[in-house]
Design a protein around this motif. Structure first.
Motif, PDB file in Angstrom:
ATOM      1  N   ILE A  20       0.184  -4.219  -3.429  1.00  0.00           N
ATOM      2  CA  ILE A  20       0.209  -3.097  -2.478  1.00  0.00           C
ATOM      3  C   ILE A  20       1.629  -2.551  -2.436  1.00  0.00           C
ATOM      4  O   ILE A  20       2.561  -3.272  -2.078  1.00  0.00           O
ATOM      5  N   VAL A  21       1.790  -1.301  -2.818  1.00  0.00           N
ATOM      6  CA  VAL A  21       3.103  -0.653  -2.835  1.00  0.00           C
ATOM      7  C   VAL A  21       3.273   0.106  -1.528  1.00  0.00           C
ATOM      8  O   VAL A  21       2.547   1.075  -1.257  1.00  0.00           O
ATOM      9  N   GLU A  22       4.208  -0.326  -0.711  1.00  0.00           N
ATOM     10  CA  GLU A  22       4.409   0.276   0.611  1.00  0.00           C
ATOM     11  C   GLU A  22       5.861   0.082   1.040  1.00  0.00           C
ATOM     12  O   GLU A  22       6.351  -1.045   1.091  1.00  0.00           O
ATOM     13  N   PRO A  23       6.578   1.164   1.365  1.00  0.00           N
ATOM     14  CA  PRO A  23       7.987   1.019   1.740  1.00  0.00           C
ATOM     15  C   PRO A  23       8.229   0.624   3.185  1.00  0.00           C
ATOM     16  O   PRO A  23       9.275   0.075   3.506  1.00  0.00           O
ATOM     17  N   SER A  24       7.288   0.900   4.079  1.00  0.00           N
ATOM     18  CA  SER A  24       7.549   0.728   5.505  1.00  0.00           C
ATOM     19  C   SER A  24       7.370  -0.713   5.959  1.00  0.00           C
ATOM     20  O   SER A  24       6.445  -1.410   5.535  1.00  0.00           O
ATOM     21  N   GLU A  25       8.261  -1.160   6.844  1.00  0.00           N
ATOM     22  CA  GLU A  25       8.159  -2.494   7.436  1.00  0.00           C
ATOM     23  C   GLU A  25       7.194  -2.507   8.620  1.00  0.00           C
ATOM     24  O   GLU A  25       6.792  -3.568   9.090  1.00  0.00           O
TER      25      GLU A  25
END
Length: 526
Positions: free
Chosen positions: A148-153
């Motif tokens: 899963i590519v996701e930048p947000s924490e």
């Protein structure tokens, strides 16, 4: 210290010292991998000491210790995972750099693709659609490798923002850490996608990392285009300018409504498509109901400016909504689009269509709730996956790309004609999961999506018009009429929105539990 370049994103070196970290950070490195066990020789800096120095400079650090001559596939797998997840460029080190280079080569060989980390399924976006789809895939087939590519924490329950603005939920109740929501068996790659290579089955991230896939699921959401309205971005959060479409602004909506004792309140809706077409009205109705209960509605001048030609896109729900427009004395302006705002002067400019004429109208306000135009993210609109609209082209039933049989899209980014709601993603996720697994097996899609979307229209605190519909505006009620009549305001629908749907979201949808969302086989759409 001699640093050798292996790829544009990976370099190796001999043993480094904590005192080297400042120079490495200054030269652009963002991550460090230590491949040396502690205690190999006297005077060797401990990995923990290097890690502390790295973290003090904002660098990520991973320790993957290996013994020369005893490196195995589990070590290579750990290295491949680290290189897929860490921000680039990465510096890997051991005593001489040789073990790091060998381990990097083995990690690359696992991908059999020149250093590209490969997975069975890559999901772009860790929002509601991405997490639900990944969880549904893994519940159906253990052992599938999913990234899963996701930048947000942080992860947000966006349907709750309206309730925050209405003073019913706290903002904190709508936010949780992304890490705790990643499905078991999936890898979270912290980063943002930048471009797609569908011919090579690869995705490139903003930091230069490349990820390969057998099947791709695209669901990064859409872009709230605050800059499309001159003056809006600068005005938000002050001078009475607010929006429930942002986590940090929904509490400001609540404060404005509570403090207003009279004056003019404007509510706006841009052209479609937008997230939850009813949300602009929900903010207005809840505000009006609070003023009504406080005995202040008579001192309020409330206007609703919508760029659409009708109050709602499905005619069956309009009579109930019009009754509340009349009850609250709202001045409804159809085909009226906000085109600029001056927060300090408290002036909003609208472009209004009246027949063949288009005019500009200036309105003063004490409070204005703005919904921004919404578009596909730039990296999607400029990609080979995009439809003319800029959103990802898909078959509306199977959610598969028309030109790439192993690429699927769902949620707000898909170029489908359904309402863009979390309820739509809840129904789409199992369909996408089944069809992705079919693609991995070399088979055709097996499940179909009927366009279902739900918009619980909060017309007052305690009552909701539960709009549920699919493609073409077909009514698709979940419950029998004797329980909930969706075209009329209902207290039971409010209970559903306030008490039931949040835990269904957190503990059901995001965990791959498909309560009231079982996918339909191809050919079953009525």
């Amino acid at each position: 210290m001699t640093i050798r370049t292996l790829t544009p994103t990976l370099r190796v070196s001999p043993q480094i010292d904590p005192s080297d970290i400042a120079a490495l950070a200054a030269s652009g490195f963002r991550s460090i991998v230590c491949n040396r066990p502690d205690g190999e020789e006297a005077g060797q800096p401990a990995a923990a000491a290097v890690a502390a120095a790295a973290e003090a400079k904002g660098l990520r650090f991973v320790h993957i210790p290996v013994v020369s001559g005893k490196i195995d596939e589990s070590d290579a797998a750990a290295m491949a995972r680290a290189l897929a997840e860490l921000p680039a460029p990465v510096l890997a080190y051991c005593r001489s750099g040789a073990r790091s280079e060998q381990l990097a080569a083995m990690a690359a060989a696992r991908g059999a693709d020149g250093g590209v980390a490969r997975f069975d399924v890559v999901v772009i976006g860790g929002g509601s659609a991405g997490l639900a789809t990944a969880a549904s895939i893994l519940r159906r087939r253990k052992g599938v490798t999913v990234a899963i590519v996701e930048p947000s924490e942080d992860h947000y329950y966006q349907p709750g923002f309206t309730m925050v603005g209405g003073g019913i939920f706290t903002a904190e109740a709508t936010r949780r850490g992304e890490a705790g929501l990643i499905p078991e068996g999936a890898e979270w790659i912290r980063g943002a996608a930048a471009s797609f290579d569908p011919a090579g089955d690869r995705v490139t991230l903003e930091d230069g990392r490349v990820i390969g896939y057998r099947a791709l699921v695209v669901c990064p959401g859409l872009k709230l285009d605050w800059d499309a309205i001159p003056g809006l971005a600068e005005a938000l959060g002050s001078d009475g300018v607010t929006s429930n479409y942002r986590y940090d602004l929904a509490p400001y909506t609540d404060r404005l409504v509570r403090r207003m004792r009279g004056g003019r309140a404007l509510f706006t809706q841009p052209p479609m498509p937008i997230k939850c077409a009813g949300a602009p009205q929900k903010a207005m109705y809840l505000s009006c109901h609070r003023w009504e209960r406080a005995g202040l509605l008579g001192q309020m001048d409330v206007q609703f400016h919508t760029a659409t030609p009708s109050l709602f896109g499905v005619a069956a729900y309009i009579p109930a909504l019009e009754a509340y427009i009349a009850r609250y004395g709202i001045d409804m302006q159809l085909e009226s689009r906000l085109v600029s705002i001056d927060g300090a002067a408290k002036i909003a400019i609208f472009e209004q269509r009246r027949g063949d004429d288009v005019r500009r109208v200036e309105e003063r306000f004490d409070m204005i709730h703005v919904v921004p135009p919404q578009v596909a993210p730039g990296f999607i609109a400029s990609s080979p996956l995009a439809a003319p609209s800029g959103f990802v082209a898909v078959d509306e039933a199977t959610l598969r790309h028309p030109s790439h049989a192993n690429i699927f899209a769902l949620g707000d980014v898909a170029a489908t004609t359904n309402a863009k709601t979390a309820a739509a993603a809840r129904k789409q996720a199992p369909v996408a999961a089944l069809n992705v697994l079919a693609a991995l097996d070399g088979a055709e899609p097996v499940a179909a999506y009927d366009g279902y979307g739900s918009c619980p229209l909060t017309v007052e605190a305690g009552r909701i018009v539960l709009a549920e519909f699919g493609y073409g505006g077909k009514l698709l009620p979940t419950f029998p009429k004797w329980l909930i009549e969706g075209t009329r305001p209902s207290r039971l629908s409010w209970l559903l929105k306030e008490k039931i749907l949040p835990p269904v979201y957190w503990h059901g949808m995001l965990r791959g539990r498909e309560w009231l969302a079982a996918p339909s086989p191809i050919g079953s759409r009525g």
